[in-house]
Design a protein around this motif. Structure first.
Motif, PDB file in Angstrom:
ATOM      1  N   GLN A  80       0.836  -1.202   0.000  1.00 33.18           N
ATOM      2  CA  GLN A  80       0.000   0.000   0.000  1.00 33.18           C
ATOM      3  C   GLN A  80       0.872   1.254   0.000  1.00 33.18           C
ATOM      4  N   ARG A  81       1.921   1.225   0.793  1.00 30.06           N
ATOM      5  CA  ARG A  81       2.800   2.404   0.817  1.00 30.06           C
ATOM      6  C   ARG A  81       3.462   2.627  -0.531  1.00 30.06           C
ATOM      7  N   ALA A  82       3.663   1.527  -1.255  1.00 30.00           N
ATOM      8  CA  ALA A  82       4.290   1.659  -2.570  1.00 30.00           C
ATOM      9  C   ALA A  82       3.266   2.023  -3.636  1.00 30.00           C
ATOM     10  N   GLY A  83       2.013   2.218  -3.239  1.00 25.20           N
ATOM     11  CA  GLY A  83       1.027   2.745  -4.186  1.00 25.20           C
ATOM     12  C   GLY A  83      -0.023   1.766  -4.668  1.00 25.20           C
ATOM     13  N   ALA A  84       0.018   0.525  -4.213  1.00 30.71           N
ATOM     14  CA  ALA A  84      -1.003  -0.432  -4.662  1.00 30.71           C
ATOM     15  C   ALA A  84      -2.306  -0.186  -3.902  1.00 30.71           C
ATOM     16  N   ASP A  85      -3.398  -0.229  -4.618  1.00 33.15           N
ATOM     17  CA  ASP A  85      -4.714  -0.027  -4.019  1.00 33.15           C
ATOM     18  C   ASP A  85      -5.355  -1.408  -3.865  1.00 33.15           C
ATOM     19  N   LEU A  86      -5.285  -1.952  -2.694  1.00 33.04           N
ATOM     20  CA  LEU A  86      -5.674  -3.348  -2.489  1.00 33.04           C
ATOM     21  C   LEU A  86      -6.865  -3.462  -1.554  1.00 33.04           C
ATOM     22  N   MET A  87      -7.603  -4.528  -1.742  1.00 32.96           N
ATOM     23  CA  MET A  87      -8.747  -4.788  -0.857  1.00 32.96           C
ATOM     24  C   MET A  87      -8.297  -5.671   0.298  1.00 32.96           C
ATOM     25  N   TYR A  88      -8.843  -5.393   1.479  1.00 33.65           N
ATOM     26  CA  TYR A  88      -8.534  -6.209   2.649  1.00 33.65           C
ATOM     27  C   TYR A  88      -9.586  -5.874   3.692  1.00 33.65           C
ATOM     28  N   ASP A  89      -9.654  -6.649   4.734  1.00 24.32           N
ATOM     29  CA  ASP A  89     -10.552  -6.277   5.835  1.00 24.32           C
ATOM     30  C   ASP A  89     -10.003  -6.658   7.201  1.00 24.32           C
ATOM     31  N   CYS A  90      -9.915  -7.960   7.499  1.00 24.19           N
ATOM     32  CA  CYS A  90      -9.682  -8.346   8.906  1.00 24.19           C
ATOM     33  C   CYS A  90      -8.252  -8.109   9.373  1.00 24.19           C
ATOM     34  N   ARG A  91      -7.288  -8.138   8.474  1.00 23.89           N
ATOM     35  CA  ARG A  91      -5.862  -7.969   8.792  1.00 23.89           C
ATOM     36  C   ARG A  91      -5.351  -9.006   9.767  1.00 23.89           C
ATOM     37  N   LYS A  92      -6.029 -10.133   9.873  1.00 20.84           N
ATOM     38  CA  LYS A  92      -5.467 -11.228  10.673  1.00 20.84           C
ATOM     39  C   LYS A  92      -5.597 -12.577   9.972  1.00 20.84           C
ATOM     40  N   GLY A  93      -5.702 -12.527   8.660  1.00 21.67           N
ATOM     41  CA  GLY A  93      -5.634 -13.768   7.905  1.00 21.67           C
ATOM     42  C   GLY A  93      -6.858 -14.637   7.987  1.00 21.67           C
ATOM     43  N   GLU A  94      -8.010 -14.036   8.271  1.00 16.66           N
ATOM     44  CA  GLU A  94      -9.222 -14.843   8.400  1.00 16.66           C
ATOM     45  C   GLU A  94     -10.178 -14.693   7.223  1.00 16.66           C
ATOM     46  N   CYS A  95     -10.368 -13.464   6.738  1.00 21.47           N
ATOM     47  CA  CYS A  95     -11.479 -13.240   5.808  1.00 21.47           C
ATOM     48  C   CYS A  95     -11.130 -13.597   4.367  1.00 21.47           C
TER      49      CYS A  95
END
Lengths: 367, 359
Positions: free
Chosen positions: B284-299
């Motif tokens: 993300q810091r390098a500019g990629a616009d990515l989808m995510y939600d839980c940030r703990k490897g579950e969803c």
């Protein structure tokens, strides 16, 4: 220390509430036993909590929160799967009777936090009871005694009223029966009701009893029919009783009957009369709606299905008059937000109910 | 007045925001080697249920200066009136900054935290509870142990640590559970025998209607090796998947975190992922616009296809099945990483490199 301090009086605010909150740590009837099946789920809201009710393959009743973990679609619109599971109608997630998600069809794993609430459930007295509060406090021994519902010594049947009012209005209605004289004048009402003395007491077991004897009166039409069912051709005057038993939070069993005047009923000999039990248990659905489960049970002519049906239909008609009054009362309450309730001496039973409910709410930290 | 929204640890797009509130540190002390207990005082609310965690705003030093980030920590205990919540945090050499921040706190400090959040709910009604904690994973299970013990439930807690001095809350738990608290110290007793534990669970469960009415359930929180061993053994014994519960913050892997290079050729992205940052954050810091939600490897929302990898994929998620992880064709970038192939397995000492492919 010898100082004696007066107990502070409880704040009066909540006990006079017009829209009474409902305790959550309590058993409430969610459904008649026959309404809950292993064919398809039943949607019912108890104490503000939408539930999906069904039975497992081995007949055990289950109550799950009626909202899928994923996007909250109602599970009650889904179908029953496997021995004890239910499938969300929207994306097919499956849950077992404990509320654990067991299948997510679009992926190879199941998210470890996927869960819906599974409420404690008990089947007793022809009803399915659920506990919407802290499941660890759910003790089946605290289900109110309604043994007349399925005892071999009693016969009868009942129905459900979907009452469009706060549940406390129904409790008020049942704790003071002087309204019969005005609401039910063609069936069970009679003017001696309001004139008769009554006693109200809180029992050691926490229940409340309101006792009223109406002595030496002409039986009203409902009771003349009943006593003639047992003693054909009966004529004459009767002693009539109404002994109201309240069990927290919202069950009221009323011991009712008539016996010929002078045969000793007030002293304990009811053998020459007829005795019924009006079984009422009221489940708050929302703040302004209630599931009112009732039955009329009798301890004579047990084998007569005709009498069972006649009594059920007769009481259904009488209670329809209550339903109309309760609906109108709720509308008037809502139309008069600036006005308060005032209490009369006849409200003694209902006021004990309010105090006990207030105690339960305080114990839950909700007062 | 609405509470301020948490700044996402990574870019704003799609970030899960949770309301935070001011809180004050009222107690901060070490409860084991490297484990600091911090009690937060905050506005009253629903006290945390067993299994709940809270999100804490942490201040982390990074390349761009000091940043506000968010970390999740299990609530070890909470006051009944909901005004105090205790967390306990391990400081590791590979800390991404959260541990260092928590260890810098002392009584009187002002912090910000969320209300308790539930991600590891305790189901009541099982006949037997097996709680299994690896290391600092004990923090997710202390409240469960107390809750179950107070209600007379049949509960056994296995606490696995490397060295005795690292066993946070061992004395409290021994006092609470007696011999139903079993502390296993690797450097005294040797490797923990997961198989023996699972045989015990299986005997108690007996198809859910055997020795213990209501069946047995297990709640596991610990490093990925322990959780994986339990999961494999659970499956091998035919125990129902729905009665094995585990908590994961995706913070442990099969390999120690190490720097590696990540590329997404379609958008000309090439960046280094430091050991103290996640792959998702770096992309993300390098500019990629990515989808995510839980940030703990579950969803699984952050799953991306892997085009090629030099080194090995260190899958730290629980979304992909073992089959999918072994296939190696995709990964959950919120928690998973890449490690250089160890020399013992033919590695040539070159840093790892990952090439991802956007859909």
């Amino acid at each position: 220390m010898t100082d004696v301090q007066a107990e502070p009086l409880a704040a009066p605010g909540q006990v006079n509430a017009k829209i009474f909150p409902f305790p959550l740590n309590a058993w409430y009837v969610a459904a008649w036993d026959h309404e809950v099946t292993s064919k398809k789920p039943l949607a019912r809201t108890v104490a503000g909590q939408p539930m999906a009710l069904y039975r497992t393959a081995d007949g055990r009743p289950v109550a799950l929160a009626d909202a899928c973990w994923h996007r909250l679609a109602p599970l009650s619109m889904g179908k029953l799967v496997g021995r004890d599971g239910i499938q969300c109608p929207y994306h097919g997630l499956q849950y077992n009777s404990a509320g654990r998600c067991t299948k997510m069809p679009a992926q190879e794993t199941v998210n470890p936090s996927a869960l819906v609430t599974s409420y404690p459930v008990e089947q007793r007295y022809r009803y399915v009871w659920v506990w919407p509060g802290d499941p660890l406090l759910a003790d089946p021994a605290s289900i109110p005694d309604m043994h007349q519902m399925d005892s071999p010594e009693w016969a009868g049947d009942g129905l459900t009223i979907e009452a469009p009012c706060n549940y406390q209005l129904v409790l008020d209605n049942l704790m003071d029966l002087t309204h019969e004289e005005f609401v039910h004048h063609s069936s069970i009402g009679q003017e001696e009701l309001s004139e008769s003395d009554f006693t109200t007491r809180r029992e050691a077991d926490g229940s409340v009893t309101v006792t009223r004897w109406i002595r030496d009166v002409t039986p009203p039409p409902f009771w003349l029919k009943n006593i003639r069912d047992r003693f054909p051709g009966f004529e004459g005057r009767v002693d009539r009783w109404q002994i109201i038993h309240y069990y927290a939070p919202s069950t009221i069993c009323i011991d009712v009957g008539v016996a010929p005047t002078g045969t000793g009923a007030p002293e304990g000999d009811r053998s020459q009369g007829v005795n019924g039990y009006v079984m009422n248990t009221i489940t708050p659905e929302t703040e302004r709606s209630s599931h009112y489960f009732w039955a009329f049970m009798r301890n004579y002519r047990l084998d007569s299905q005709l009498i069972t049906t006649q009594l059920r239909e007769g009481v259904h008609g009488v209670f329809g008059e209550d339903e109309a009054m309760l609906a109108a009362q709720q509308r008037a309450i809502d139309a008069n937000p600036g006005k308060e309730f005032y209490s009369l001496n006849i409200d003694a039973g209902g006021m004990w109910v309010r105090r006990i409910l207030d105690e339960m709410l305080r114990a839950e930290g909700r007062a | 007045m609405s509470a301020p929204a948490l700044p996402g640890a990574v870019g704003p797009a799609g970030a899960t925001t949770t309301a935070v509130r001011p809180a004050r540190v009222v107690e901060a002390r070490d409860v084991a080697d490297g484990v600091r207990r911090v009690v937060l005082e905050h506005a009253p609310g629903r006290p945390a249920e067993p299994g709940a965690h809270l999100q804490l705003v942490v201040h982390v030093d990074g390349p761009g200066g000091r940043r506000r980030e968010v970390r999740s920590y299990s609530v070890v205990d909470a006051s009944p009136d909901g005004t105090r919540s205790a967390i306990s945090v391990l400081l590791t050499p590979t800390s991404r900054g959260g541990g260092r921040y928590v260890h810098s706190l002392s009584a009187g400090d002002d912090v910000e935290c969320s209300a308790p959040l539930q991600g590891f709910p305790l189901r009541l009604g099982a006949g037997r509870y097996h709680l299994v904690a690896g290391g600092i994973g004990i923090t997710a299970l202390v409240a469960m142990a107390r809750h179950l013990a107070a209600r007379g439930a049949d509960v056994v807690l296995d606490h696995v640590v490397r060295t005795r001095s690292r066993a946070a809350y061992a004395d409290d738990l021994a006092a609470l559970l007696g011999d139903r608290y079993r502390l296993h110290v690797d450097d005294e007793h040797g490797a923990f025998d997961v198989g023996a534990l699972l045989d015990e669970v299986a005997a108690a469960d007996g198809d859910g209607e055997g020795a213990v009415p209501g069946g047995a359930e297990a709640y596991v929180c610990g490093p990925i090796r322990l959780m994986d061993a339990v999961r494999r053994g659970w499956e091998a014994r035919g125990l129902p998947a729905s009665t094995l519960r585990f908590e994961t913050f995706g913070s442990s892997g099969w390999y120690a975190p190490q720097p590696f290079t990540a590329c997404i050729p379609e958008i000309g992205l090439r960046t280094t992922v430091g050991p103290d940052t996640t792959l998702l954050e770096a992309l993300q810091r390098a500019g990629a616009d990515l989808m995510y939600d839980c940030r703990k490897g579950e969803c699984g929302l952050c799953r991306i296809d892997v085009a090629s990898v030099r080194g090995v994929l260190d899958h730290r998620d629980v979304f992909l099945s073992r089959r999918q992880q072994e296939a190696g064709t995709s990964m959950c970038v919120c928690v998973s990483r890449v490690a250089a192939l160890p020399a013992a397995q033919g590695g040539d000492g070159q840093p790892a490199e990952l090439v991802l492919r956007l859909p």
